[in-house]
Write a protein that holds these residues in place. Sequence first.
Motif, mmCIF file in Angstrom:
data_model
loop_
_atom_site.group_PDB
_atom_site.id
_atom_site.type_symbol
_atom_site.label_atom_id
_atom_site.label_comp_id
_atom_site.label_asym_id
_atom_site.label_seq_id
_atom_site.Cartn_x
_atom_site.Cartn_y
_atom_site.Cartn_z
ATOM 1 N N ALA A 22 40.300 -74.385 -59.469
ATOM 2 C CA ALA A 22 40.386 -73.203 -59.116
ATOM 3 C C ALA A 22 38.688 -73.255 -58.388
ATOM 4 O O ALA A 22 38.074 -72.795 -57.531
ATOM 5 C CB ALA A 22 39.919 -72.308 -60.484
ATOM 6 N N GLU A 23 37.714 -74.244 -59.310
ATOM 7 C CA GLU A 23 36.283 -74.212 -58.517
ATOM 8 C C GLU A 23 36.390 -74.806 -56.882
ATOM 9 O O GLU A 23 35.094 -74.652 -56.436
ATOM 10 C CB GLU A 23 35.211 -75.113 -58.850
ATOM 11 N N ASN A 24 37.572 -75.085 -56.622
ATOM 12 C CA ASN A 24 37.584 -76.458 -55.196
ATOM 13 C C ASN A 24 38.140 -74.772 -53.803
ATOM 14 O O ASN A 24 38.285 -74.920 -52.652
ATOM 15 C CB ASN A 24 39.005 -76.803 -55.001
ATOM 16 N N ARG A 25 38.014 -73.482 -54.756
ATOM 17 C CA ARG A 25 39.199 -72.349 -54.018
ATOM 18 C C ARG A 25 37.880 -70.835 -54.486
ATOM 19 O O ARG A 25 37.700 -71.130 -55.073
ATOM 20 C CB ARG A 25 39.997 -72.134 -53.523
ATOM 21 N N GLY A 26 37.326 -70.259 -53.167
ATOM 22 C CA GLY A 26 37.210 -69.018 -53.240
ATOM 23 C C GLY A 26 37.914 -67.588 -53.993
ATOM 24 O O GLY A 26 39.685 -68.629 -52.735
ATOM 25 N N ALA A 27 37.630 -67.048 -53.939
ATOM 26 C CA ALA A 27 38.069 -65.287 -53.873
ATOM 27 C C ALA A 27 37.654 -64.201 -54.240
ATOM 28 O O ALA A 27 36.514 -64.037 -54.066
ATOM 29 C CB ALA A 27 39.323 -66.013 -55.836
ATOM 30 N N LEU A 28 39.235 -63.365 -53.860
ATOM 31 C CA LEU A 28 38.325 -62.036 -53.821
ATOM 32 C C LEU A 28 39.778 -60.634 -54.492
ATOM 33 O O LEU A 28 40.561 -61.226 -54.080
ATOM 34 C CB LEU A 28 38.418 -61.510 -51.727
ATOM 35 N N ALA A 29 39.020 -59.956 -54.973
ATOM 36 C CA ALA A 29 40.016 -59.068 -55.468
ATOM 37 C C ALA A 29 39.822 -57.457 -54.908
ATOM 38 O O ALA A 29 38.897 -57.426 -55.083
ATOM 39 C CB ALA A 29 39.737 -59.956 -56.424
ATOM 40 N N PHE A 30 40.998 -56.776 -55.049
ATOM 41 C CA PHE A 30 41.288 -56.143 -54.410
ATOM 42 C C PHE A 30 41.808 -55.163 -55.625
ATOM 43 O O PHE A 30 42.785 -55.331 -55.457
ATOM 44 C CB PHE A 30 41.969 -55.591 -52.856
ATOM 45 N N VAL A 31 41.322 -53.508 -56.167
ATOM 46 C CA VAL A 31 42.077 -52.673 -57.063
ATOM 47 C C VAL A 31 41.501 -51.789 -57.077
ATOM 48 O O VAL A 31 40.422 -51.161 -56.191
ATOM 49 C CB VAL A 31 41.352 -52.772 -58.056
ATOM 50 N N HIS A 32 42.745 -50.690 -56.351
ATOM 51 C CA HIS A 32 42.546 -48.659 -56.105
ATOM 52 C C HIS A 32 41.187 -48.364 -56.874
ATOM 53 O O HIS A 32 40.303 -48.044 -56.881
ATOM 54 C CB HIS A 32 43.750 -48.477 -55.717
ATOM 55 N N ILE A 33 41.281 -48.157 -58.005
ATOM 56 C CA ILE A 33 40.545 -47.936 -59.510
ATOM 57 C C ILE A 33 38.907 -48.911 -59.266
ATOM 58 O O ILE A 33 40.244 -49.193 -61.051
ATOM 59 C CB ILE A 33 41.713 -46.423 -60.104
ATOM 60 N N PRO A 34 38.140 -48.498 -59.437
ATOM 61 C CA PRO A 34 37.350 -49.477 -59.645
ATOM 62 C C PRO A 34 37.068 -49.675 -61.046
ATOM 63 O O PRO A 34 37.667 -48.644 -62.471
ATOM 64 C CB PRO A 34 35.857 -48.113 -59.618
ATOM 65 N N PRO A 35 37.054 -50.784 -62.297
ATOM 66 C CA PRO A 35 36.817 -51.543 -63.457
ATOM 67 C C PRO A 35 36.153 -50.123 -64.509
ATOM 68 O O PRO A 35 35.034 -49.187 -63.474
ATOM 69 C CB PRO A 35 36.729 -52.312 -63.643
ATOM 70 N N HIS A 36 36.194 -49.580 -65.294
ATOM 71 C CA HIS A 36 35.428 -48.778 -65.939
ATOM 72 C C HIS A 36 33.987 -49.180 -65.866
ATOM 73 O O HIS A 36 32.814 -48.492 -66.146
ATOM 74 C CB HIS A 36 36.361 -48.344 -67.472
ATOM 75 N N LEU A 37 33.568 -50.618 -66.119
ATOM 76 C CA LEU A 37 32.520 -51.075 -66.260
ATOM 77 C C LEU A 37 31.746 -50.487 -65.447
ATOM 78 O O LEU A 37 29.862 -50.640 -65.565
ATOM 79 C CB LEU A 37 32.638 -52.632 -66.553
ATOM 80 N N ILE A 38 31.929 -50.253 -63.938
ATOM 81 C CA ILE A 38 31.140 -49.852 -62.697
ATOM 82 C C ILE A 38 30.571 -48.371 -63.174
ATOM 83 O O ILE A 38 29.406 -48.077 -62.414
ATOM 84 C CB ILE A 38 31.835 -50.224 -61.861
ATOM 85 N N GLN A 39 30.713 -47.741 -64.188
ATOM 86 C CA GLN A 39 30.580 -46.334 -64.219
ATOM 87 C C GLN A 39 29.072 -46.410 -64.472
ATOM 88 O O GLN A 39 28.687 -45.545 -64.437
ATOM 89 C CB GLN A 39 31.739 -45.560 -64.834
ATOM 90 N N ASN A 40 28.818 -46.962 -65.765
ATOM 91 C CA ASN A 40 27.544 -46.855 -66.006
ATOM 92 C C ASN A 40 27.114 -48.305 -64.960
ATOM 93 O O ASN A 40 25.055 -47.560 -65.080
ATOM 94 C CB ASN A 40 27.451 -47.314 -67.131
ATOM 95 N N LEU A 41 26.465 -48.439 -63.560
ATOM 96 C CA LEU A 41 25.723 -49.456 -63.235
ATOM 97 C C LEU A 41 24.950 -48.787 -62.348
ATOM 98 O O LEU A 41 24.393 -48.226 -61.952
ATOM 99 C CB LEU A 41 27.170 -50.355 -62.419
ATOM 100 N N GLN A 42 25.928 -46.552 -61.811
ATOM 101 C CA GLN A 42 25.537 -46.291 -60.887
ATOM 102 C C GLN A 42 24.323 -45.709 -61.019
ATOM 103 O O GLN A 42 23.110 -46.137 -60.116
ATOM 104 C CB GLN A 42 26.106 -45.254 -60.637
ATOM 105 N N ALA A 43 23.585 -45.359 -62.499
ATOM 106 C CA ALA A 43 22.038 -44.772 -62.318
ATOM 107 C C ALA A 43 21.496 -46.030 -62.696
ATOM 108 O O ALA A 43 19.792 -45.621 -62.056
ATOM 109 C CB ALA A 43 22.580 -44.437 -64.264
ATOM 110 N N ARG A 44 21.728 -47.075 -62.287
ATOM 111 C CA ARG A 44 20.377 -48.309 -62.187
ATOM 112 C C ARG A 44 20.473 -49.036 -60.533
ATOM 113 O O ARG A 44 19.949 -49.709 -60.678
ATOM 114 C CB ARG A 44 20.389 -49.267 -62.837
ATOM 115 N N LEU A 45 20.981 -47.963 -59.896
ATOM 116 C CA LEU A 45 21.076 -48.718 -58.735
ATOM 117 C C LEU A 45 20.143 -48.371 -57.856
ATOM 118 O O LEU A 45 19.424 -47.654 -57.886
ATOM 119 C CB LEU A 45 22.561 -47.189 -57.527
ATOM 120 N N ASN A 46 19.216 -49.599 -56.802
ATOM 121 C CA ASN A 46 18.129 -49.420 -56.358
ATOM 122 C C ASN A 46 19.057 -48.905 -54.505
ATOM 123 O O ASN A 46 19.681 -49.940 -54.419
ATOM 124 C CB ASN A 46 17.420 -50.754 -55.962
ATOM 125 N N SER A 47 18.629 -48.690 -54.150
ATOM 126 C CA SER A 47 18.986 -48.550 -52.655
ATOM 127 C C SER A 47 18.520 -49.282 -51.761
ATOM 128 O O SER A 47 19.050 -49.196 -50.541
ATOM 129 C CB SER A 47 18.437 -46.379 -51.830
#
Length: 392
Positions: A245-270
């Motif tokens: 698998a290291e020989n190829r790249g990947a990109l993933a799409f899913v409509h609703i974000p994974p739940h772990l993303i929710q707590n990251l918003q507070a630390r955003l650096n614009s």
Amino acid sequence: MKSFAPPFILAWLIRWIAYGASVPNLEALIPQRRVTENLGILQDPYPDKPRITFRPDGTFKLTVFSDMHWGENPWDSWGPEQDANSTRLMEKVLPSEKPDFVVLNGDLITGENAFKDNATLLIDRIVAPLNAAQIPFCSTQGNHDNQKNITHLQEILREQQVAPLTYTRVAPAGVGGVEGPGNYWVPVYEKASDPSPVLVLWFFDSRGGFSYGDNSTAIPDWVDESVAAWIESESATMNDAWGPAENRGALAFVHIPPHLIQNLQARLNSTKEPGLNADILGSGSTQGTTDEDDVGQDNAFWNSLNANVKNLHAVISGHDHGDEWCIREPTENVIFCFDKHAGYGGYGDPSWGYGVRNLVFSSTEPKGGVQTWIRLEEGEIRANVTLDESYS
């Protein structure tokens, strides 16, 4: 449920018979998990479609339309006006951006406003600009695509019927859970004649919404745990067919974000992580958060994705119309990006603008950076960043 032969063998046999040849010995065709590079050719899930490839200059460009929300308020003039605006946006963006591939990343339709007798016909209108431009594409489905008068499966089947260049597929039986059939992958090759791809685009069904019919009930709003084992199995087959698998790249799409993303918003650096940040993430903003008892239900999917899919450049979601930033999720060290709200339907504020997310691979190097930016309808560009090891 297991079939008697892998899917690529079945597809190969169908073509074999179509050309009038006698059926060979199946046992001689089924590999033993150690295979030659010819398996990479056999394992083409789209034998009757053109292979998706990088350009001759070594670049590859995707344009993502998210949350189109066709079909709102069909009983008054406002709804059809929004659909016309969304069509206009697509017809402006496609000839200007000239993407090699397009992704429709969920909430294609506002299903709760759709009528049962013509809901799937909205798909015809959504894909019409893509058909006219002859651009290959595929889709995920969102929570508004599962409603009492429409389902994810109905949308996918209609898309396959009316769009010759759709690459959207249905997951094998038993994968995806209740009303979650849209789990699949699309290989991207450097050249069409190559035995193995240099990039794999993964698509996942985060479900949500409500079940079909008059006695409609809520559907879980996360990628079903059955998808985790499927990712592992598909990844192993890819490794056998195409090498590590290291020989190829990947990109993933899913409509609703994974739940772990929710707590990251507070630390955003614009400055370091630019982009509109107008939607405060809360209940229902990410997978499994509508009911607090369900938080973490998407862990099996998330862990399997990051354990098995290497060189994952980013995971990309829509759903939250007022956000368009990218950030690194620290537990798996993977970048997450929001799309741009493209459709004039759905909630929002005109000041947020309407547009797309572009992603450009500058080479076939699996660890190379990916440039991405938000393009608004009239051409304004913002949040232009490079997703690489140094990002975020």
